[in-house]
Motif scaffolding. Sequence first.
Motif, PDB file in Angstrom:
ATOM      1  N   SER A 270       0.836  -1.201   0.000  1.00 29.99           N
ATOM      2  CA  SER A 270       0.000   0.000   0.000  1.00 29.99           C
ATOM      3  C   SER A 270       0.869   1.249   0.000  1.00 29.99           C
ATOM      4  O   SER A 270       0.544   2.243  -0.660  1.00 29.99           O
ATOM      5  CB  SER A 270      -0.920   0.000   1.226  1.00 29.99           C
TER       6      SER A 270
ATOM      7  N   GLY B 161       1.892   1.911  -3.385  1.00 34.26           N
ATOM      8  CA  GLY B 161       0.811   2.262  -4.296  1.00 34.26           C
ATOM      9  C   GLY B 161       0.147   1.094  -4.982  1.00 34.26           C
ATOM     10  O   GLY B 161      -0.708   1.279  -5.849  1.00 34.26           O
TER      11      GLY B 161
ATOM     12  N   GLN C  12      -6.354   0.168  -2.426  1.00 35.97           N
ATOM     13  CA  GLN C  12      -6.436   1.383  -3.236  1.00 35.97           C
ATOM     14  C   GLN C  12      -7.356   2.435  -2.612  1.00 35.97           C
ATOM     15  O   GLN C  12      -8.332   2.108  -1.939  1.00 35.97           O
ATOM     16  CB  GLN C  12      -6.936   1.030  -4.641  1.00 35.97           C
TER      17      GLN C  12
ATOM     18  N   SER D 121      -0.898   3.123   3.015  1.00 37.03           N
ATOM     19  CA  SER D 121      -1.080   4.224   2.064  1.00 37.03           C
ATOM     20  C   SER D 121      -1.187   5.568   2.777  1.00 37.03           C
ATOM     21  O   SER D 121      -0.806   6.606   2.220  1.00 37.03           O
ATOM     22  CB  SER D 121      -2.330   3.976   1.214  1.00 37.03           C
TER      23      SER D 121
ATOM     24  N   GLU E 240       0.719   8.986   1.733  1.00 36.31           N
ATOM     25  CA  GLU E 240      -0.039  10.170   1.357  1.00 36.31           C
ATOM     26  C   GLU E 240       0.326  11.401   2.181  1.00 36.31           C
ATOM     27  O   GLU E 240       0.228  12.526   1.693  1.00 36.31           O
ATOM     28  CB  GLU E 240      -1.543   9.878   1.495  1.00 36.31           C
TER      29      GLU E 240
END
Length: 284
Positions: free
Chosen positions: A223, A226, A230, A238, A242
Amino acid sequence: MYLDSQGIRIRRFWRVLRRVPISALLGMVVILIYLFLAVFGGLIAPYAESAIVGDQYAPWTAQHLFGTDQLGRDMLSRLIFGARNSIGIALATTVLSFSIGGGLGLLAALLGGWIDQLTSRLIDVLMAIPQLIFALMLLSIFGSSAVNLVIIIAILDSTRVYRLTRAVAMNIVLMDYVEAARLQGERILWITTREILPNILPPLVAEFGLRFCFVFLTISSLSFLGLGIQPPTADWGSMVRENATLINYGDITPLLPALAISVLTVAVNFVVDWLLHKSSGLKE
């Protein structure tokens, strides 16, 4: 009579609980908290998972305890929903991994011959390829959907489960009581569930905890790169990627999902260490 039996069970439970070391108890408490968040996160989170509720990278305030992310979504809510997504997908992957690897390992140990050789050589080939690189390649080909993520990681991780299951089952298959069951004409399923599986369960339970940690970290790593869970689905790996730009400004917000990953991993390892020690039969 029923109340007496219930009282005996409760006393036995507390007697066993008193023998559990502090580290394992702490691990159990942390795991229960995470499971509670995963199950009831939708009721606890102050905002919806993908709702934009403020400015981008808003600071920590009473309204947003951990600020907001790059789109203005509440970080606390994302962390809570991330528990459900990250733990749920990792748990589903681990269960599928054990179903595949454990089933093949038991079958290879019980039947032997060309089935054992064929599955073992196939497993050797899969284990020779670095797991993360292989997962990245397969996810790039088939797509990064949640279903593909679970299937691919489960297949790759089942190789480790296969090796352990086959190794411990091979010792049990040679026992006299297994041979006696075969001579009595018992079916393979009966022998597996009644004679082999109960005797190899302790190491498999401990391995389940370890495999969960590895799967959990693998999914978080994917994650972060990427190719894992998702967006807009909340996922701790992620979330680190981010919001990584905040580290340049001395903001520790990106470290919160990383801390959540670390705490759960350590807690599971505390419990696994205790289970391994308990199954080994050692007193000290």
